[in-house]
Design a protein around this motif. Structure first.
Motif, short mmCIF file in Angstrom:
data_model
loop_
_atom_site.label_atom_id
_atom_site.label_comp_id
_atom_site.label_asym_id
_atom_site.label_seq_id
_atom_site.Cartn_x
_atom_site.Cartn_y
_atom_site.Cartn_z
N ALA A 48 0.56 -1.95 -0.70
CA ALA A 48 0.56 -0.45 -1.27
C ALA A 48 1.50 0.02 -0.34
CB ALA A 48 -0.69 -0.12 -0.07
N ASN A 49 2.26 1.52 -1.62
CA ASN A 49 3.15 2.15 -1.72
C ASN A 49 2.64 2.95 -0.29
OD1 ASN A 49 4.34 1.44 -3.92
ND2 ASN A 49 3.14 2.77 -5.34
N GLU A 50 4.00 4.00 -0.05
CA GLU A 50 3.57 4.69 1.42
C GLU A 50 2.19 5.90 1.03
OE1 GLU A 50 4.15 5.50 5.11
OE2 GLU A 50 6.23 4.55 4.14
N ASP A 51 2.43 6.52 -0.01
CA ASP A 51 1.35 7.49 -0.54
C ASP A 51 0.11 6.72 -0.70
OD1 ASP A 51 4.19 9.03 -0.11
OD2 ASP A 51 3.87 8.65 -3.03
N ASP A 52 -0.01 5.39 -0.56
CA ASP A 52 -1.71 4.66 -0.69
C ASP A 52 -2.26 5.03 0.24
OD1 ASP A 52 -1.22 5.09 -3.73
OD2 ASP A 52 -0.67 3.38 -3.70
N LEU A 53 -1.25 5.12 1.42
CA LEU A 53 -2.06 4.11 2.56
C LEU A 53 -3.44 5.18 3.43
CD1 LEU A 53 1.82 2.97 4.51
CD2 LEU A 53 -0.48 1.48 3.09
N PRO A 54 -3.29 5.83 3.95
CA PRO A 54 -4.38 7.31 3.77
C PRO A 54 -4.91 6.86 3.64
CG PRO A 54 -1.97 8.83 4.28
CD PRO A 54 -1.97 6.88 3.33
N GLY A 55 -5.12 6.59 1.90
CA GLY A 55 -6.52 6.49 0.99
C GLY A 55 -6.83 5.14 1.20
N LEU A 56 -5.95 3.94 1.60
CA LEU A 56 -6.38 3.07 1.87
C LEU A 56 -7.14 2.47 2.59
CD1 LEU A 56 -6.64 -0.30 0.73
CD2 LEU A 56 -4.44 -0.89 2.35
N ARG A 57 -6.74 3.78 3.83
CA ARG A 57 -7.15 3.08 5.67
C ARG A 57 -8.43 4.32 5.29
NH1 ARG A 57 -1.99 3.77 9.22
NH2 ARG A 57 -1.59 1.84 9.18
N ASP A 58 -8.66 4.98 4.62
CA ASP A 58 -10.50 5.45 4.32
C ASP A 58 -10.91 4.98 4.24
OD1 ASP A 58 -8.98 8.10 5.84
OD2 ASP A 58 -8.53 9.04 4.52
N SER A 59 -10.64 4.19 3.09
CA SER A 59 -11.98 3.35 1.79
C SER A 59 -12.01 2.38 2.48
CB SER A 59 -10.76 3.00 0.88
OG SER A 59 -10.63 3.88 -0.71
N LEU A 60 -11.57 1.64 3.53
CA LEU A 60 -11.83 0.14 3.97
C LEU A 60 -12.74 1.33 5.48
CD1 LEU A 60 -8.54 -0.67 5.52
CD2 LEU A 60 -9.86 -1.79 4.65
N LYS A 61 -12.42 2.36 6.30
CA LYS A 61 -13.69 3.25 7.07
C LYS A 61 -15.11 2.66 6.41
CE LYS A 61 -14.12 6.37 10.53
NZ LYS A 61 -13.68 7.71 11.39
N GLU A 62 -14.67 3.43 4.88
CA GLU A 62 -16.24 4.32 4.62
C GLU A 62 -16.68 2.98 4.02
OE1 GLU A 62 -17.12 5.93 0.55
OE2 GLU A 62 -15.03 6.71 1.48
N ALA A 63 -16.10 1.58 3.49
CA ALA A 63 -16.69 0.30 2.56
C ALA A 63 -17.90 -0.08 4.16
CB ALA A 63 -15.91 -0.38 2.16
N CYS A 64 -16.76 0.12 5.73
CA CYS A 64 -17.53 -0.83 7.19
C CYS A 64 -19.04 0.32 6.42
CB CYS A 64 -16.72 -0.83 7.63
SG CYS A 64 -15.41 -1.96 7.81
#
Length: 98
Positions: A48-64
């Protein structure tokens, strides 16, 4: 570019993979077991690009959270997953390139 290594219980695996793929995240999935989080774990590798990391982490938490809601079961562990973030420059040492 960063590499996010995410280790999670198999309880979450299918839904996390499905939801993150639908959102356009690309990943590699590895079945894993051992002493770190015990057997029944899956390791996801995300580039992931630096800018995409917050969205990726939020998506992981939301999926769980969606898995817990869907299956009406909350995991008893204090954390749903464990992740490690590595800079792309740090990866050359892991790959043996010098």
């Amino acid at each position: 570019m960063k590499l996010l290594v995410c280790i999670l219980d198999d309880f979450y695996k299918e839904q996390v993979e499905k939801e993150l793929r639908e959102k356009g995240y690309r990943m590699t999935e590895l079945a894993s077991s051992g002493g770190f989080l015990r057997k029944g774990s899956t390791t996801f590798l995300f580039g992931a690009n630096e800018d995409d990391l917050p969205g990726l982490r939020d998506s992981l938490k939301e999926a769980c959270l969606n898995v817990e809601k869907k299956k009406q079961r909350k995991d008893k562990r204090p954390h749903r997953y464990t992740s490690f973030l590595m800079k792309s420059g740090d990866l050359s040492a892991l790959l043996g390139n010098q």
